[in-house]
Design a protein around this motif. Structure first.
Motif, PDB file in Angstrom:
ATOM      1  N   ASP A 187       4.616  -3.325 -50.305  1.00  0.00           N
ATOM      2  CA  ASP A 187       4.801  -2.161 -49.433  1.00  0.00           C
ATOM      3  C   ASP A 187       4.584  -2.543 -47.973  1.00  0.00           C
ATOM      4  O   ASP A 187       5.310  -2.082 -47.090  1.00  0.00           O
ATOM      5  N   GLU A 188       3.600  -3.385 -47.718  1.00  0.00           N
ATOM      6  CA  GLU A 188       3.303  -3.816 -46.345  1.00  0.00           C
ATOM      7  C   GLU A 188       4.493  -4.569 -45.742  1.00  0.00           C
ATOM      8  O   GLU A 188       4.858  -4.353 -44.585  1.00  0.00           O
ATOM      9  N   GLU A 189       5.112  -5.451 -46.523  1.00  0.00           N
ATOM     10  CA  GLU A 189       6.274  -6.202 -46.031  1.00  0.00           C
ATOM     11  C   GLU A 189       7.461  -5.271 -45.782  1.00  0.00           C
ATOM     12  O   GLU A 189       8.205  -5.442 -44.821  1.00  0.00           O
ATOM     13  N   ARG A 190       7.627  -4.275 -46.638  1.00  0.00           N
ATOM     14  CA  ARG A 190       8.731  -3.321 -46.469  1.00  0.00           C
ATOM     15  C   ARG A 190       8.536  -2.413 -45.263  1.00  0.00           C
ATOM     16  O   ARG A 190       9.495  -1.933 -44.681  1.00  0.00           O
ATOM     17  N   GLU A 191       7.289  -2.179 -44.894  1.00  0.00           N
ATOM     18  CA  GLU A 191       7.005  -1.307 -43.747  1.00  0.00           C
ATOM     19  C   GLU A 191       7.141  -2.030 -42.420  1.00  0.00           C
ATOM     20  O   GLU A 191       7.171  -1.392 -41.363  1.00  0.00           O
TER      21      GLU A 191
END
Length: 71
Positions: free
Chosen positions: A47-51
């Motif tokens: 999720d962090e990479e996608r954000e």
């Protein structure tokens, strides 16, 4: 005499993920969907990479993944 501005109007899009798809909603409300199968790095991303994304002239760039999505 017309007035011109050197500043570009920033267009913000909304990016969401659901059911194996990347959804991009433009400011006018139009939405595009992209299968995550097309972008294996996004499919397996946290999720962090996608954000961690930014809007570019041609679309969206996911910075930490080095992935560009043209819209």
């Amino acid at each position: 005499m017309p007035l011109f501005s050197s500043r570009k109007e920033e267009k913000k899009v909304k990016v969401t993920f659901a059911n194996g798809l990347l959804f991009v909603e433009k400011p006018d409300g139009k939405q595009q969907a992209f299968p995550l199968e097309w972008f294996p790095k996004l499919l397996n991303a946290t999720d962090e990479e996608r954000e961690d994304w930014q809007q570019t002239d041609k679309g969206i760039r996911f910075n930490s993944l080095d992935v560009n999505v043209e819209i």
